[in-house]
Design an enzyme around this catalytic site. Sequence first.
Site, PDB file in Angstrom:
ATOM      1  N   HIS A  80       0.842  -1.202   0.000  1.00  0.00           N
ATOM      2  CA  HIS A  80       0.000   0.000   0.000  1.00  0.00           C
ATOM      3  C   HIS A  80       0.876   1.251   0.000  1.00  0.00           C
ATOM      4  O   HIS A  80       2.093   1.188   0.211  1.00  0.00           O
ATOM      5  CB  HIS A  80      -0.905   0.016   1.237  1.00  0.00           C
ATOM      6  CG  HIS A  80      -0.139   0.180   2.511  1.00  0.00           C
ATOM      7  ND1 HIS A  80       0.659  -0.806   3.045  1.00  0.00           N
ATOM      8  CD2 HIS A  80      -0.012   1.239   3.350  1.00  0.00           C
ATOM      9  CE1 HIS A  80       1.238  -0.375   4.136  1.00  0.00           C
ATOM     10  NE2 HIS A  80       0.865   0.875   4.356  1.00  0.00           N
ATOM     11  N   ASP A 122       0.666   4.917   2.069  1.00  0.00           N
ATOM     12  CA  ASP A 122      -0.073   5.368   3.248  1.00  0.00           C
ATOM     13  C   ASP A 122      -1.133   6.414   2.921  1.00  0.00           C
ATOM     14  O   ASP A 122      -0.874   7.394   2.198  1.00  0.00           O
ATOM     15  CB  ASP A 122       0.895   5.935   4.303  1.00  0.00           C
ATOM     16  CG  ASP A 122       1.708   4.832   4.959  1.00  0.00           C
ATOM     17  OD1 ASP A 122       1.197   3.695   5.053  1.00  0.00           O
ATOM     18  OD2 ASP A 122       2.851   5.102   5.357  1.00  0.00           O
ATOM     19  N   HIS A 125       4.776   0.142   0.023  1.00  0.00           N
ATOM     20  CA  HIS A 125       5.570  -0.633   0.960  1.00  0.00           C
ATOM     21  C   HIS A 125       4.766  -1.781   1.544  1.00  0.00           C
ATOM     22  O   HIS A 125       3.532  -1.780   1.506  1.00  0.00           O
ATOM     23  CB  HIS A 125       6.178   0.249   2.049  1.00  0.00           C
ATOM     24  CG  HIS A 125       5.178   1.006   2.861  1.00  0.00           C
ATOM     25  ND1 HIS A 125       4.511   2.119   2.378  1.00  0.00           N
ATOM     26  CD2 HIS A 125       4.699   0.807   4.106  1.00  0.00           C
ATOM     27  CE1 HIS A 125       3.694   2.575   3.296  1.00  0.00           C
ATOM     28  NE2 HIS A 125       3.777   1.807   4.363  1.00  0.00           N
ATOM     29  N   ARG A 167       5.157   5.906  14.246  1.00  0.00           N
ATOM     30  CA  ARG A 167       5.017   6.462  12.882  1.00  0.00           C
ATOM     31  C   ARG A 167       4.375   7.834  12.903  1.00  0.00           C
ATOM     32  O   ARG A 167       3.353   8.034  13.551  1.00  0.00           O
ATOM     33  CB  ARG A 167       4.166   5.540  12.007  1.00  0.00           C
ATOM     34  CG  ARG A 167       4.195   5.956  10.536  1.00  0.00           C
ATOM     35  CD  ARG A 167       3.322   5.061   9.681  1.00  0.00           C
ATOM     36  NE  ARG A 167       2.056   5.722   9.369  1.00  0.00           N
ATOM     37  CZ  ARG A 167       1.039   5.137   8.729  1.00  0.00           C
ATOM     38  NH1 ARG A 167       1.134   3.879   8.351  1.00  0.00           N
ATOM     39  NH2 ARG A 167      -0.053   5.805   8.479  1.00  0.00           N
TER      40      ARG A 167
HETATM   41  C1  SIN Z   1       3.209   0.942   7.715  1.00  0.00           C
HETATM   42  O1  SIN Z   1       2.647   0.475   6.749  1.00  0.00           O
HETATM   43  O2  SIN Z   1       3.181   2.134   7.959  1.00  0.00           O
HETATM   44  C2  SIN Z   1       3.995   0.045   8.641  1.00  0.00           C
HETATM   45  C3  SIN Z   1       5.222  -0.456   8.008  1.00  0.00           C
HETATM   46  C4  SIN Z   1       5.991  -1.324   8.948  1.00  0.00           C
HETATM   47  O3  SIN Z   1       5.599  -1.516  10.093  1.00  0.00           O
HETATM   48  O4  SIN Z   1       7.036  -1.835   8.539  1.00  0.00           O
END
Ligand code: SIN
Length: 291
Positions: A104, A106, A266, A282
């Site tokens: 995805h 973000d 990612h 995050r």
């Molecule tokens: C996310 O998608 O923001 C998390 C990525 C992760 O935890 O590696």
Amino acid sequence: MQISVKKCDAAVGAQIVFDLSRPLDAATFAALEAAFHDNIVVFFRDQQLSEEQHIAFSRRFGELEIHIVKKYLLPGYPEILLVSNVKNEAGEHIGLADAGFTWHSDVSYREFPSRCSLLYAKEVPHAPDGDPLGDTVFANCIAAYDALPETMKRRVAGLKAIHRYSSRRRVDNSPRPRLTAAQLAETPDVAHPVVRTHPVTRRKAIYVTAGECVGIVVPNGGAMPEDEALGLIAELDAHCVKPQFCYRHRWQVGDLVMWDNASAMHLAICDYALPQRRLMHRTTVIGDRPT
Ligand code: SIN
């Protein structure tokens, strides 16, 4: 102040050597931002950041998103989303335990999706042999677009994909609470270009994910037949995540990784489980409406 940028041996990614707890003058920030745009994913090792410093550095890139799942915001710091498999004394997860388990970009479900995310590693799981677990893989969707055959570039020009947050694929036994009626109302479907142009670099990137896009709008405003649309979304998604477009980040405690959500997708690899603990903080910077 000098920064040092070491490109990864991959289609995307670079390490920047810099202590983010130090004051950041305008010229150094401009150099960091340029390296970020150039490399799409950048990481800083061995950081010791307070929550305030993490938030302050993130804010240099724009206004911060307060994540819709309020349960997992760090108490006292709503700008920080906890991404974690750790549980509290009541046996409840303290953070989103399955964030990023499908490819995805973000917050693509918003009218103004994220410009970039900054993930700071507080605890990293390890295998018995000491190797880190819980890697994150990034796909360079600019390189993927550039590599498309011209026929496909012509086919996708002018198309828009419909992003739907509630359709994001859940993992089996997902611990994530179901969206409430209010959260569903707050995240209506949104159509974004299948190929978006970066607001700064002007480079084109594929901007669809099979886990979240549910349809395609053609240039006259009509809907592409569902089978055709889902087939095209799946084809583009599979193309983006080919190994030649990816960088896999192996986490160390103290890493701060930031990525450009307009240029990359990612995926978080779930190859660990309690008592192996993973705890990430995050922040998410709001971006422009994709064009
Ligand atoms: C996310 O998608 O923001 C998390 C990525 C992760 O935890 O590696």
